[in-house]
Motif scaffolding. Structure first.
Motif, PDB file in Angstrom:
ATOM      1  N   GLY A 112       0.985  -1.269   0.112  1.00 24.29           N
ATOM      2  CA  GLY A 112      -0.054  -0.001   0.028  1.00 24.29           C
ATOM      3  C   GLY A 112       0.880   1.283  -0.068  1.00 24.29           C
ATOM      4  N   LEU A 113       0.192   2.240   0.355  1.00 19.49           N
ATOM      5  CA  LEU A 113       0.703   3.517   0.300  1.00 19.49           C
ATOM      6  C   LEU A 113       1.163   3.994   1.596  1.00 19.49           C
ATOM      7  N   VAL A 114       2.488   4.462   1.972  1.00 22.25           N
ATOM      8  CA  VAL A 114       2.835   4.857   3.370  1.00 22.25           C
ATOM      9  C   VAL A 114       3.638   6.067   3.168  1.00 22.25           C
ATOM     10  N   GLN A 115       3.621   6.732   4.189  1.00 20.76           N
ATOM     11  CA  GLN A 115       4.584   7.950   4.246  1.00 20.76           C
ATOM     12  C   GLN A 115       5.867   7.569   4.570  1.00 20.76           C
ATOM     13  N   GLY A 116       6.848   8.146   4.216  1.00 25.55           N
ATOM     14  CA  GLY A 116       8.378   7.783   4.454  1.00 25.55           C
ATOM     15  C   GLY A 116       8.529   7.892   6.338  1.00 25.55           C
ATOM     16  N   GLY A 117       9.219   7.008   6.832  1.00 30.69           N
ATOM     17  CA  GLY A 117       9.220   6.747   8.034  1.00 30.69           C
ATOM     18  C   GLY A 117       8.201   5.964   8.730  1.00 30.69           C
ATOM     19  N   GLY A 118       7.293   5.754   8.052  1.00 34.12           N
ATOM     20  CA  GLY A 118       5.985   4.613   8.390  1.00 34.12           C
ATOM     21  C   GLY A 118       6.467   3.079   8.330  1.00 34.12           C
ATOM     22  N   ASP A 119       5.286   2.403   8.750  1.00 37.73           N
ATOM     23  CA  ASP A 119       5.462   1.033   8.983  1.00 37.73           C
ATOM     24  C   ASP A 119       4.468   0.493   7.933  1.00 37.73           C
ATOM     25  N   LEU A 120       4.825  -0.938   7.577  1.00 35.79           N
ATOM     26  CA  LEU A 120       3.913  -1.605   6.876  1.00 35.79           C
ATOM     27  C   LEU A 120       4.278  -3.174   6.920  1.00 35.79           C
ATOM     28  N   LYS A 121       3.168  -4.019   7.169  1.00 39.62           N
ATOM     29  CA  LYS A 121       3.662  -5.447   7.022  1.00 39.62           C
ATOM     30  C   LYS A 121       3.042  -6.164   6.167  1.00 39.62           C
ATOM     31  N   LEU A 122       3.784  -6.947   5.418  1.00 45.17           N
ATOM     32  CA  LEU A 122       3.397  -7.889   4.362  1.00 45.17           C
ATOM     33  C   LEU A 122       3.205  -8.869   4.986  1.00 45.17           C
ATOM     34  N   SER A 123       2.355  -9.794   4.121  1.00 43.58           N
ATOM     35  CA  SER A 123       2.050 -11.393   4.334  1.00 43.58           C
ATOM     36  C   SER A 123       2.016 -11.957   3.131  1.00 43.58           C
ATOM     37  N   CYS A 124       2.564 -13.271   3.482  1.00 45.11           N
ATOM     38  CA  CYS A 124       2.729 -14.523   2.381  1.00 45.11           C
ATOM     39  C   CYS A 124       2.114 -15.655   2.814  1.00 45.11           C
ATOM     40  N   ALA A 125       0.662 -15.985   2.115  1.00 43.86           N
ATOM     41  CA  ALA A 125       0.250 -17.255   2.563  1.00 43.86           C
ATOM     42  C   ALA A 125       0.246 -18.192   1.436  1.00 43.86           C
ATOM     43  N   ALA A 126       0.178 -19.606   1.980  1.00 46.92           N
ATOM     44  CA  ALA A 126       0.513 -20.625   0.919  1.00 46.92           C
ATOM     45  C   ALA A 126      -0.587 -21.384   0.680  1.00 46.92           C
ATOM     46  N   SER A 127      -0.715 -22.156  -0.202  1.00 49.60           N
ATOM     47  CA  SER A 127      -2.061 -23.220  -0.381  1.00 49.60           C
ATOM     48  C   SER A 127      -1.868 -24.249   0.471  1.00 49.60           C
TER      49      SER A 127
END
Length: 120
Positions: A9-24
């Motif tokens: 997604g869109l985040v401001q510099g200095g911010g946080d983001l969490k990605l997820s990876c799911a499997a079948s």
């Protein structure tokens, strides 16, 4: 094995983001999982990886002190203090070929990417 990456997604510099990876199914069992990213006009590069037990993690120098990787039934990439240079499409990948996979060629399965945009 089908992988699904999400959380971009869109985040401001200095911010946080969490990605997820799911499997079948329970396809992550026994697989090391990694994250790669590709910025516009650049080659895809290694970001982080976690061994199939979760006991070992590996990071690119550019993210080492800002990103963490973890796993349970999915694999997560927690990104903190994001910078404009972190902006890219992020891919997750899985493999049984190597316990410490940091090279693209070591990975067997790839998910579709998720876009991370960092505003300055």
């Amino acid at each position: 094995v089908q992988l699904q990456a999400c959380g971009g997604g869109l985040v401001q510099g200095g911010g946080d983001l969490k990605l997820s990876c799911a499997a079948s199914r329970r396809a992550f069992s026994g697989y090391a999982v990694g994250w790669f990213r590709q910025a516009p006009g650049k080659e895809r590069e290694f970001v982080a990886a976690i061994s199939w037990t979760g006991g070992h993690t590996y990071f690119a120098d550019s993210v080492k002190d800002r990103f963490t990787i973890s796993r349970d039934n999915a694999v997560y990439l927690q990104m903190s203090n994001l910078k404009p240079e972190d902006m890219a499409v992020y891919f997750c990948a899985a493999t049984r070929r190597s316990p410490t996979p940091m090279l693209e060629m070591e990975y067997e399965y790839w998910g579709q990417g998720t876009l991370v945009t960092v505003s300055s």
